[in-house]
Design an enzyme around this catalytic site. Structure first.
Site, PDB file in Angstrom:
ATOM      1  CB  CYS A 115      -0.903  -0.008   1.223  1.00 19.99           C
ATOM      2  SG  CYS A 115      -1.726  -1.580   1.500  1.00 19.99           S
ATOM      3  NE  ARG A 120       3.787   1.522  -2.459  1.00 18.85           N
ATOM      4  CZ  ARG A 120       4.956   1.083  -2.011  1.00 18.85           C
ATOM      5  NH1 ARG A 120       6.077   1.531  -2.555  1.00 18.85           N
ATOM      6  NH2 ARG A 120       5.025   0.226  -1.015  1.00 18.85           N
ATOM      7  CD1 TRP A 154      -3.579  -4.193  -4.214  1.00 16.19           C
ATOM      8  CD2 TRP A 154      -3.090  -5.751  -2.704  1.00 16.19           C
ATOM      9  NE1 TRP A 154      -3.524  -5.400  -4.865  1.00 16.19           N
ATOM     10  CE2 TRP A 154      -3.228  -6.380  -3.955  1.00 16.19           C
ATOM     11  CE3 TRP A 154      -2.798  -6.543  -1.597  1.00 16.19           C
ATOM     12  CZ2 TRP A 154      -3.062  -7.748  -4.133  1.00 16.19           C
ATOM     13  CZ3 TRP A 154      -2.637  -7.910  -1.771  1.00 16.19           C
ATOM     14  CH2 TRP A 154      -2.777  -8.494  -3.040  1.00 16.19           C
ATOM     15  CG  ASN A 162       1.966   0.561   3.660  1.00 17.11           C
ATOM     16  OD1 ASN A 162       0.774   0.839   3.588  1.00 17.11           O
ATOM     17  ND2 ASN A 162       2.885   1.197   2.954  1.00 17.11           N
ATOM     18  N   GLY A 163       1.461  -3.479   5.736  1.00 16.23           N
ATOM     19  CA  GLY A 163       1.934  -4.718   6.337  1.00 16.23           C
ATOM     20  C   GLY A 163       0.780  -5.585   6.791  1.00 16.23           C
ATOM     21  CD  GLU A 204       9.480 -10.494 -17.599  1.00 18.04           C
ATOM     22  OE1 GLU A 204       9.113  -9.305 -17.506  1.00 18.04           O
ATOM     23  OE2 GLU A 204       9.436 -11.299 -16.638  1.00 18.04           O
ATOM     24  CE  LYS A 208       6.752  -7.358 -17.571  1.00 17.41           C
ATOM     25  NZ  LYS A 208       6.759  -8.344 -16.509  1.00 17.41           N
ATOM     26  CD  GLU A 239       3.435  -8.913 -14.335  1.00 16.78           C
ATOM     27  OE1 GLU A 239       3.889  -8.714 -13.198  1.00 16.78           O
ATOM     28  OE2 GLU A 239       4.032  -8.524 -15.365  1.00 16.78           O
ATOM     29  CG  HIS A 276       8.652 -34.067 -22.434  1.00 17.82           C
ATOM     30  ND1 HIS A 276       8.888 -35.425 -22.404  1.00 17.82           N
ATOM     31  CD2 HIS A 276       9.697 -33.517 -23.099  1.00 17.82           C
ATOM     32  CE1 HIS A 276      10.040 -35.693 -23.006  1.00 17.82           C
ATOM     33  NE2 HIS A 276      10.554 -34.547 -23.441  1.00 17.82           N
ATOM     34  CE  LYS A 329       7.459  -1.188 -10.547  1.00 23.40           C
ATOM     35  NZ  LYS A 329       7.626  -1.919 -11.816  1.00 23.40           N
TER      36      LYS A 329
END
Length: 614
Positions: A2, A27, A74, A100-101, A487, A491, A494, A510, A609
């Site tokens: 947050c 964020r 968040w 935050n946490g 990657e 992307k 996300e 496989h 973020k």
């Protein structure tokens, strides 16, 4: 994850707080709120929604106030709504807290406090902190002592900003596990979870470490450390914020992500500026000077990271093992810290994190240090916790990255890993002068080659238009480009919310080959390299099953051109640096597909973020 902002000074606090929250929007968050003090006492305004909606709610308020705290949340405990949004207050309304946490023992604390008569209004763990401070204040009659006792009662992580009517001209901040920065101004001071919210006021910043708190007034910042029952006052190092305000603005681009993709020629150059010695075929990394003996004597390296940084670590493994000839183990930091790993004192561990605050990576670093091994950081944010707690390290100098989906930080991490490989390989004799010069020469050519790829933006957007309705993608690559496949898939997941998976191309048969039909786009990263013919065979296998093939190829490759539905041609470079080029079309492809699907690419749902909680 947050965002926290707090201000005390001489300006209108509402404009400062709202401006700071806007700079923290990247964020990720679902609600926002502010608390400020005026002649009526502490006033709290909260909303489930965007900062812009909160700003409209605050029009005309706080004109006589110059102290306040603010937050973007968040959700972890409790659904996103106005009641669960921060700030939270105690029973009296005289104590306001943003946090935050995660408070791991909040349920047991809440039960105790309810027995003492405290009434809770939200579903959050954070509200417990406000009531705890209230309870301690009843006992001690001193707000600083009340906050200090949180360190002994609260289990979990916290970055806190607290204001009270009892000490109306101060803000108290505290840290255990979640970052807190304090900007030192002239007759005003500001605090935030991220320096990007501070730069509008000052460039002088100090950072709290774990188990530290600070008393902030208009003219002074006093930092103290809690150590069992003792408290010691600290003289903290002041860091200078180096980036400019315009670097955290969009600069005419529709999204931060696209801006940051297009910044990569400059960010790549900045990552190697002053570090590449072409004539000597060597690299210069001053941040590693004091630990070079340990690096050169290490029997193995450990690379620990999360997400995109983990993918960079995989590429680093290929580089270091091929050229420096040192064994490398790449670990998910979140798994590494919990599985009782074997760590030897002569191991050298590298911790990669854009923010330098990633909770799992930081915990893995502390584990390594507790075992007596050498811990080195590869981070972007100057003064971040990983940077401060590492034995040594290298900044990637990518500049502020605002888009949640990392782009320029990834390519800068790869550049730094290439420089580390060159540095070690030249010193341990595994890279010759001739090889070193080739690597150095190719490194300095990268920015111009990236500019050439970025000219394909409109063409890649056309491909995105043809692919935007698909619900599943496969990304396949081999060797150095296997991590690029991971990657590229990440992307797309996300920011577009399309299911995508990355695999080593040879592993397709496989299992994943069962998925391939005319509705399955398969993205191949297939430059001309040492395993080119193998990848070509994998493409043929997909085409035989009517799969839709999108190929990233090097220029003038007619073979793959003939068997692909879409091709994106990029310049050639040496194999170890190819991922820096092959990933850029994948960044653009994901971006354009997401935009065409109406997604918020800078603030994708459920993501943040900087992941500062487990």
């Amino acid at each position: 994850m947050c965002g926290i902002v707090g201000y005390i000074g001489k300006r209108n606090v509402i404009s400062i707080l709202v401006d700071g929250l806007k700079r923290l929007e990247y964020r990720g968050y679902d609600s926002a709120g502010v608390a400020f003090r005026d002649k009526e006492g502490i006033r709290v305004f909260k909303i489930a929604g965007k900062v812009a909606e909160l700003e409209r709610m605050l029009i005309g308020l706080g004109s006589n106030s110059n102290i306040g705290i603010a937050h973007t949340r968040w959700a972890t405990h409790g659904i996103p709504n106005e009641v669960n949004a921060h700030p939270h207050v105690d029973c009296t309304g005289n104590i306001a807290v943003v946090h935050n946490g995660i408070v791991e023992n909040y349920q047991s604390l809440k039960k105790k406090l309810e027995k003492e008569g405290h009434i809770f209004k939200s579903q959050t763990d954070t509200e417990v902190i406000a009531h705890l401070i209230e309870e301690f204040y009843k006992i001690y009659g001193d707000i600083e002592i009340a906050v200090r006792n949180l360190f002994f009662e609260v289990k979990g992580t916290f970055g806190l900003a607290i204001m009270t009517s009892y000490d109306p001209d101060k803000i108290i901040v505290a840290r255990r596990g979640s970052p807190i920065a304090i900007g030192i101004g002239n007759g005003e001071n500001i605090t935030a979870s991220d320096p990007t919210a501070i730069i509008g006021i000052t460039r002088d910043v100090i950072f709290l470490d774990d188990d530290e708190y600070a008393i902030i007034t208009r003219d002074n910042v006093s930092v103290k450390r809690v150590d069992q029952n003792s408290v010691s006052e600290l003289d903290k190092e002041i860091f200078k914020i180096e980036f400019e305000l315009e670097q955290i603005e969009k600069g005419g681009f529709p999204h931060f992500m696209l801006k940051e993709i297009f910044e990569q020629p400059e960010s790549i150059m900045n990552s190697m500026r002053g570090r590449v010695l072409i004539e000597d075929g060597d690299a210069k990394l001053g941040g590693l000077s004091d630990v070079m003996d340990k690096i050169l004597n290490a029997k193995r390296f450990i690379i620990a990271a999360c997400g995109t940084s983990w993918h960079a670590g995989l590429v680093g493994k290929y580089m270091i093992e091929q050229f420096a000839r040192v064994p490398v183990v790449v670990e998910y930091a979140s798994e590494f810290r919990y599985r009782d790993p074997v760590i030897y004192p002569d191991d050298v561990a590298w911790f990669i994190s854009q923010s330098g605050e990633t909770a799992d990576t930081l915990a893995a670093l502390r584990l390594v240090k507790s075992k007596g091994a050498t811990a080195l950081g590869i981070v972007n944010v100057v003064g971040s916790t990983i940077a401060r707690e590492s034995d040594a390290g290298v900044y990637i100098h990518a500049g502020p990255e605002i888009g949640v989906a990392s782009t320029k930080a990834f390519t800068s991490q790869l550049v730094v890993l290439a420089l580390i490989t060159l540095l070690i390989g030249r010193r341990n004799g595994n890279i010759s002068l001739e090889q070193g010069r080739e690597i150095a020469q190719e490194l300095v050519k990268l920015p111009e080659k990236v500019r050439e790829i970025l000219k394909l933006n409109d063409f890649i957007e056309e491909i995105a238009e043809r692919l935007k309705e698909h619900r599943n993608f496969l990304y396949l690559g081999r060797g150095y480009n296997y991590p690029v496949a991971l990657e590229g898939a990440l992307k797309l997941k996300e920011i577009s919310y399309i299911h995508a998976e990355g695999y080593p191309a040879a592993e397709m048969k496989h299992g994943p080959i069962a998925l391939i039909d005319e509705n399955m786009p398969v993205v191949f990263i297939a430059p001309k390299d040492s395993i080119y013919e193998k990848v070509l065979s994998n493409i043929e296998e997909v085409k035989a099953r009517r799969g839709k093939v999108i190929s990233i190829i090097t220029e003038r490759d007619d073979k793959i051109l003939r068997v692909s539905d879409f091709v994106i041609q990029i310049p050639q470079t040496i194999e170890m640096l190819m991922p820096i080029l092959t990933v850029i079309p994948l960044q653009l492809l994901a971006y354009h597909i997401a935009v065409k699907r109406g997604c918020d690419v800078d603030q994708p749902r459920n993501l943040a973020k900087s992941v500062t909680v487990e």
